[in-house]
Design a protein around this motif. Sequence first.
Motif, mmCIF file in Angstrom:
data_model
loop_
_atom_site.group_PDB
_atom_site.id
_atom_site.type_symbol
_atom_site.label_atom_id
_atom_site.label_comp_id
_atom_site.label_asym_id
_atom_site.label_seq_id
_atom_site.Cartn_x
_atom_site.Cartn_y
_atom_site.Cartn_z
ATOM 1 N N ILE A 59 0.836 -1.206 0.000
ATOM 2 C CA ILE A 59 0.000 0.000 0.000
ATOM 3 C C ILE A 59 0.868 1.252 0.000
ATOM 4 N N LEU A 60 1.844 1.297 0.896
ATOM 5 C CA LEU A 60 2.685 2.496 1.016
ATOM 6 C C LEU A 60 3.403 2.792 -0.304
ATOM 7 N N SER A 61 3.963 1.778 -0.927
ATOM 8 C CA SER A 61 4.670 1.977 -2.193
ATOM 9 C C SER A 61 3.726 2.455 -3.286
ATOM 10 N N ALA A 62 2.522 1.890 -3.335
ATOM 11 C CA ALA A 62 1.561 2.290 -4.366
ATOM 12 C C ALA A 62 1.148 3.746 -4.194
ATOM 13 N N LEU A 63 0.990 4.184 -2.955
ATOM 14 C CA LEU A 63 0.611 5.575 -2.707
ATOM 15 C C LEU A 63 1.702 6.530 -3.177
ATOM 16 N N VAL A 64 2.951 6.175 -2.891
ATOM 17 C CA VAL A 64 4.067 7.036 -3.294
ATOM 18 C C VAL A 64 4.221 7.029 -4.812
ATOM 19 N N GLU A 65 4.218 5.845 -5.404
ATOM 20 C CA GLU A 65 4.457 5.725 -6.851
ATOM 21 C C GLU A 65 3.353 6.374 -7.677
ATOM 22 N N ASN A 66 2.127 6.343 -7.164
ATOM 23 C CA ASN A 66 0.993 6.872 -7.921
ATOM 24 C C ASN A 66 0.518 8.228 -7.417
ATOM 25 N N ARG A 67 1.270 8.799 -6.479
ATOM 26 C CA ARG A 67 0.989 10.139 -5.966
ATOM 27 C C ARG A 67 -0.443 10.236 -5.443
ATOM 28 N N ILE A 68 -0.801 9.300 -4.595
ATOM 29 C CA ILE A 68 -2.133 9.289 -3.991
ATOM 30 C C ILE A 68 -2.018 9.758 -2.544
ATOM 31 N N PRO A 69 -2.570 10.919 -2.213
ATOM 32 C CA PRO A 69 -2.501 11.419 -0.832
ATOM 33 C C PRO A 69 -3.374 10.581 0.107
ATOM 34 N N ALA A 70 -2.986 10.554 1.375
ATOM 35 C CA ALA A 70 -3.753 9.801 2.361
ATOM 36 C C ALA A 70 -3.556 10.413 3.738
ATOM 37 N N THR A 71 -4.562 10.278 4.563
ATOM 38 C CA THR A 71 -4.465 10.630 5.975
ATOM 39 C C THR A 71 -4.234 9.337 6.747
ATOM 40 N N ILE A 72 -3.119 9.268 7.462
ATOM 41 C CA ILE A 72 -2.749 8.042 8.177
ATOM 42 C C ILE A 72 -2.985 8.247 9.668
ATOM 43 N N PHE A 73 -3.828 7.428 10.253
ATOM 44 C CA PHE A 73 -4.077 7.482 11.694
ATOM 45 C C PHE A 73 -3.146 6.480 12.379
ATOM 46 N N VAL A 74 -2.159 7.002 13.106
ATOM 47 C CA VAL A 74 -1.121 6.166 13.696
ATOM 48 C C VAL A 74 -1.254 6.117 15.211
ATOM 49 N N THR A 75 -0.942 4.957 15.774
ATOM 50 C CA THR A 75 -0.874 4.834 17.236
ATOM 51 C C THR A 75 0.573 5.002 17.694
ATOM 52 N N GLY A 76 0.714 5.249 18.988
ATOM 53 C CA GLY A 76 2.054 5.278 19.557
ATOM 54 C C GLY A 76 2.753 3.944 19.388
ATOM 55 N N LYS A 77 2.003 2.850 19.470
ATOM 56 C CA LYS A 77 2.567 1.504 19.287
ATOM 57 C C LYS A 77 3.158 1.347 17.893
ATOM 58 N N TRP A 78 2.413 1.795 16.885
ATOM 59 C CA TRP A 78 2.880 1.645 15.514
ATOM 60 C C TRP A 78 4.128 2.496 15.271
#
Length: 247
Positions: A59-78
Amino acid sequence: MRLILKSILAAGLLVSAIPAGHAVPLLEPSLRLKPHEDAATPRVALTLDACGGQTDNRILSALVENRIPATIFVTGKWLKRNAAALEIMKAHPDLFELENHGGHHVPAVDTPRKIYGISTAGSPDAVTAEVEEGAEALAKNGQPAPKWFRGATAQYSPSAIALIRKLGFKIAGYSLNGDGGSLLSARETARRVAAAKDGDVIIAHINQPTHAAGEGLVKGLLELKAKGVNFVRLDDADGEGTDDTTD
């Protein structure tokens, strides 16, 4: 007749045995993008939860390669376990907006119960700690102060919603569940995501690299891109949420 009376009595005992706090219904707020001037170009917000575990680099690579913006909700654990992925996101600030998914991935419900087998925060103080520790984890990793919060399971008690809003956060609901908690098949995930309409806020997951849903998410996103959908981050568009989560 005796059996009926016994059944009624048993049901009454079961109801009385449920703690009072459990009688409060939980809310799963929705969120949509407000209409915009260029109605001919559909807009969709992709939001991805990074609950814990690892990173789905498909997923991460596809977003970067295809210039697709995203809002990522991250936990402290992650954040503690995914330094490499975090550096990629930091290197593309035009694509990725990191927001608050809590310190420990604890549902923001201020009474004790379980949701999908996960124990809730259980008290107002514990909800506050979950929210504030998530924000602190982002700050420690050099990120701007988050404006949005999404709790684990995306379900809340009404009083917890009010508390989170007082802490200064908008709460991120969604309008389209893309991957069913990352448990859907690749085919079903792709079908759901590709069906997104103008104004939809998609929820999916980026922390399950072994699940088939990740493959389907990428396929669905590329189909949307091919249709001319404009992907936006939550900070780049006005959203309208139910249950007093954004107003």
